[in-house]
Write an enzyme that holds these catalytic residues in place. Structure first.
Site, PDB file in Angstrom:
ATOM      1  N   GLU A 161     -12.957   7.122   7.325  1.00  0.00           N
ATOM      2  CA  GLU A 161     -12.532   6.254   8.423  1.00  0.00           C
ATOM      3  C   GLU A 161     -12.026   7.107   9.597  1.00  0.00           C
ATOM      4  OE1 GLU A 161      -9.384   2.499   9.015  1.00  0.00           O
ATOM      5  OE2 GLU A 161      -9.336   3.734   7.202  1.00  0.00           O
TER       6      GLU A 161
ATOM      7  N   LYS B 157     -14.221  -2.911  11.221  1.00  0.00           N
ATOM      8  CA  LYS B 157     -13.272  -3.267  10.165  1.00  0.00           C
ATOM      9  C   LYS B 157     -12.743  -4.681  10.384  1.00  0.00           C
ATOM     10  CE  LYS B 157      -9.161  -1.177   7.981  1.00  0.00           C
ATOM     11  NZ  LYS B 157      -8.244  -0.014   8.099  1.00  0.00           N
TER      12      LYS B 157
ATOM     13  N   CYS C 113     -11.734   0.795   4.336  1.00  0.00           N
ATOM     14  CA  CYS C 113     -10.351   0.943   3.884  1.00  0.00           C
ATOM     15  C   CYS C 113      -9.716  -0.372   3.413  1.00  0.00           C
ATOM     16  CB  CYS C 113      -9.528   1.605   4.993  1.00  0.00           C
ATOM     17  SG  CYS C 113      -7.972   2.345   4.405  1.00  0.00           S
TER      18      CYS C 113
END
Length: 258
Positions: free
Chosen positions: A42, A110, A143
């Site tokens: 990330e 995300k 994540c």
């Protein structure tokens, strides 16, 4: 059969050229070891935690992504790159995929933003990213997304075989890699490849612990906290055999009356 490589490391903060040189080195190493897919963590290209980041604060990133595309084409790898993006709608915490011909396969933003800094800085994404690689259908989350079973279940229901997870897991959250990631693989009967950062950024210490898990929740390979390149061979037949023995998705569909 797909050999996947995960780079657990960090780019060079504020220096896109140096970071791209590191990308090229890791791509060459992955290709030499027979990988077909290389996943970076990330925010690898830009840095993850960039205090004060605001729209207009990411000059050169699109040009750098073009160079990542060139690296993919030169090495024949599919590359998934974690990076922040400056879009007309605002900043996004994203991953960009490039095929082995250098063609961009898509961008994922995300969806579940973690903590005050992310929520204040980025706009959440709304759409999945899926692509084919080495005979597997690959889905992407980033994540904190992996901590939501609904998102991984949606990937499995869409026919994904492998979920690639660029991540920036920091202390004291080691349990996510050690406990949550294996369960997500098991409950969805997919491979999960969790590529974390190493080292530190302002106020953060990343825990490493990158891992690749199989459909029984077994860990195929894992890292400690140090920078490393992980490899695993992913055979879709392993998924088919596991699902043939007992399919969570099929039984769930039956329970729903589908």
């Amino acid at each position: 059969m797909l050999r996947i490589a995960l780079w657990q490391g960090a780019g060079i903060a504020g220096d896109l050229d140096a970071t791209l040189a590191e990308v090229a080195r890791r791509a060459d190493e992955a290709r030499e070891q027979g990988a077909g897919l290389l996943v970076f963590p990330e925010g690898y290209l830009t840095g993850y935690h960039v205090p004060g980041l605001a729209p207009g604060g990411l000059p050169g990133v699109e040009a750098a992504l073009e160079q990542v595309a060139d690296i993919a084409a030169r090495t024949g790898l599919t590359i998934l790159m974690g990076t922040h993006l400056d879009t007309p709608d605002g900043l996004s915490n994203a991953a960009v995929a490039f095929g082995p011909d250098g063609r961009e396969l898509g961008r994922y933003a995300k969806r579940m933003l973690f903590g005050g800094w992310e929520k204040d800085t980025f706009r959440p994404g709304a759409a999945p990213l899926r692509f084919e690689c080495g005979g597997l259908r690959v889905g992407v989350v980033i994540c904190y997304d992996v901590e939501f079973p609904e998102l991984l279940r949606a990937e499995a229901e869409a026919g994904v075989d492998l979920v690639a997870v660029p991540t920036a897991l920091m202390e004291p959250h080691e349990r996510i890699s050690r406990q949550v990631v294996p369960v997500r693989a098991m409950e969805n009967q997919v491979f999960v490849a969790y590529a974390n950062r190493a080292g530190t950024e302002p106020d953060l210490r990343f825990v490493g612990l990158s891992r690749i898990c199989g459909p029984r929740g077994e860990t195929l390979t894992e890292a400690d906290a140090a920078p490393t390149l992980l490899f695993a061979d992913l055979d879709r037949q392993v998924l088919l055999d596991e699902r043939a023995e007992s399919s969570y998705l099929a039984d769930l569909a039956t329970a729903r009356g589908a």
